[in-house]
Design a protein around this motif. Sequence first.
Motif, PDB file in Angstrom:
ATOM      1  N   UNK A 170      29.537  33.222  46.674  1.00 52.65           N
ATOM      2  CA  UNK A 170      30.868  33.618  46.202  1.00 52.65           C
ATOM      3  C   UNK A 170      31.915  33.362  47.292  1.00 52.65           C
ATOM      4  N   UNK A 171      31.562  33.666  48.541  1.00 52.38           N
ATOM      5  CA  UNK A 171      32.482  33.406  49.653  1.00 52.38           C
ATOM      6  C   UNK A 171      32.775  31.912  49.780  1.00 52.38           C
ATOM      7  N   UNK A 172      31.738  31.074  49.757  1.00 44.78           N
ATOM      8  CA  UNK A 172      31.929  29.628  49.942  1.00 44.78           C
ATOM      9  C   UNK A 172      32.742  29.020  48.804  1.00 44.78           C
ATOM     10  N   UNK A 173      32.534  29.519  47.598  1.00 45.87           N
ATOM     11  CA  UNK A 173      33.318  29.047  46.454  1.00 45.87           C
ATOM     12  C   UNK A 173      34.791  29.421  46.636  1.00 45.87           C
ATOM     13  N   UNK A 174      35.032  30.658  47.048  1.00 46.92           N
ATOM     14  CA  UNK A 174      36.419  31.104  47.236  1.00 46.92           C
ATOM     15  C   UNK A 174      37.085  30.355  48.387  1.00 46.92           C
ATOM     16  N   UNK A 175      36.337  30.086  49.461  1.00 46.13           N
ATOM     17  CA  UNK A 175      36.903  29.359  50.604  1.00 46.13           C
ATOM     18  C   UNK A 175      37.453  28.009  50.152  1.00 46.13           C
ATOM     19  N   UNK A 176      36.712  27.303  49.314  1.00 44.37           N
ATOM     20  CA  UNK A 176      37.166  25.996  48.820  1.00 44.37           C
ATOM     21  C   UNK A 176      38.391  26.145  47.926  1.00 44.37           C
ATOM     22  N   UNK A 177      38.395  27.186  47.103  1.00 44.06           N
ATOM     23  CA  UNK A 177      39.533  27.411  46.204  1.00 44.06           C
ATOM     24  C   UNK A 177      40.795  27.736  46.991  1.00 44.06           C
ATOM     25  N   UNK A 178      40.671  28.598  48.003  1.00 44.23           N
ATOM     26  CA  UNK A 178      41.829  28.972  48.826  1.00 44.23           C
ATOM     27  C   UNK A 178      42.324  27.770  49.615  1.00 44.23           C
ATOM     28  N   UNK A 179      41.404  27.079  50.270  1.00 41.08           N
ATOM     29  CA  UNK A 179      41.774  25.986  51.152  1.00 41.08           C
ATOM     30  C   UNK A 179      42.315  24.756  50.457  1.00 41.08           C
ATOM     31  N   UNK A 180      41.978  24.593  49.177  1.00 43.98           N
ATOM     32  CA  UNK A 180      42.425  23.396  48.448  1.00 43.98           C
ATOM     33  C   UNK A 180      43.943  23.270  48.427  1.00 43.98           C
ATOM     34  N   UNK A 181      44.630  24.377  48.535  1.00 41.80           N
ATOM     35  CA  UNK A 181      46.099  24.381  48.486  1.00 41.80           C
ATOM     36  C   UNK A 181      46.719  23.977  49.826  1.00 41.80           C
ATOM     37  N   UNK A 210      37.701  28.718  58.614  1.00 42.65           N
ATOM     38  CA  UNK A 210      38.806  27.786  58.358  1.00 42.65           C
ATOM     39  C   UNK A 210      38.261  26.423  57.939  1.00 42.65           C
ATOM     40  N   UNK A 211      37.156  26.000  58.557  1.00 45.51           N
ATOM     41  CA  UNK A 211      36.512  24.738  58.183  1.00 45.51           C
ATOM     42  C   UNK A 211      35.939  24.772  56.776  1.00 45.51           C
ATOM     43  N   UNK A 212      35.338  25.909  56.398  1.00 42.88           N
ATOM     44  CA  UNK A 212      34.810  26.052  55.038  1.00 42.88           C
ATOM     45  C   UNK A 212      35.925  25.920  54.003  1.00 42.88           C
ATOM     46  N   UNK A 213      37.128  26.318  54.415  1.00 49.15           N
ATOM     47  CA  UNK A 213      38.276  26.210  53.516  1.00 49.15           C
ATOM     48  C   UNK A 213      38.853  24.792  53.503  1.00 49.15           C
ATOM     49  N   UNK A 214      38.350  23.932  54.385  1.00 52.02           N
ATOM     50  CA  UNK A 214      38.819  22.547  54.421  1.00 52.02           C
ATOM     51  C   UNK A 214      40.198  22.389  55.031  1.00 52.02           C
TER      52      UNK A 214
END
Length: 312
Positions: A170-181, A210-214
């Motif tokens: 759930x954390x890794x999924x959210x990190x990508x969603x947050x960071x995509x912006x 921060x890296x997980x968020x891209x």
Amino acid sequence: MLMRLRLAVAAMLPALALTLAACGTSTSSQESGPTRTVKHAMGETKVPMTPKRVVVLDTDKLDTMVSLGMAPVGAAQAQENQKWPAYLGSALSATKAVGTLQAPNIEAIMALKPDLILGSKFRQAAFYDKLSKIAPTVFTEKVGITWKENFLLDAEALGKKDQAQQLMSAYEKRAKEVGAKFSKLQVSIVRFMPTEIRMYGPESFSGIVVGDAGIQRPEPQQLADQADKRFGKLSQENIAKADADVIFYTAYGDAAAKSQAAVTGGPLWKNLKAVKSNNAHNVDDEVWMTGIGVTAAGKILDDLDKYLTPLV
């Protein structure tokens, strides 16, 4: 008559001995109840199926237990008389201090009668033999860079691995969603220590989040010329290496906070692009630096979302 009495007493002695033995106490819970075998940094250990009285010896394990809906009976502190992390709320209100990360108090741990001890080979290898005589003891190998692996291993020892894997996913999924912006922004991470200033790289806890968020990092903070990519050192003179679209900075303790105030009040800091645009943010050191767990990681994502959203 006397002979019969002697024979009766003799017959009772084995049963009496067994009763007394059963009433005795043991400092280790390794002998009772069903167990599971857990492989870890120090070998293999049989742990209770559902540990109830857990002592933890590193800060990441506080986050782990609270994230999994548990609380340790005892925990080592980063510094003596330090308060438990505020971001974890009241979950640790009954947790007793058992020394520091580098010098756990063996007597205090024993007094709590734990059925599981969680620690780190990196910090407490010298204490492992003593600890494992008190209760089943499981050690992770390193700290920080392996925080995800540590979380899953500690959760396995706690009998909560499935729940931990769900939280991590759930954390890794959210990190990508947050960071995509925020993929076009660069984020800087700076920490003021009592005697130095650090810029945090891609293998630090907050750097991994921060890296997980891209989200991109400034070139100096990628630490390409260092084998250890957790952090590099800064000075007031080269504070320009801390610049980016947004700076997140923290201070570790009161002495570091004084250093932070001196530097951030100076002209070199005030000349940074992020500072001029009001995009330098003083954030929680307990979350960004010492939390090292899935709950802390989620709060870093909260900060990224809060402070970066106005820039896109």
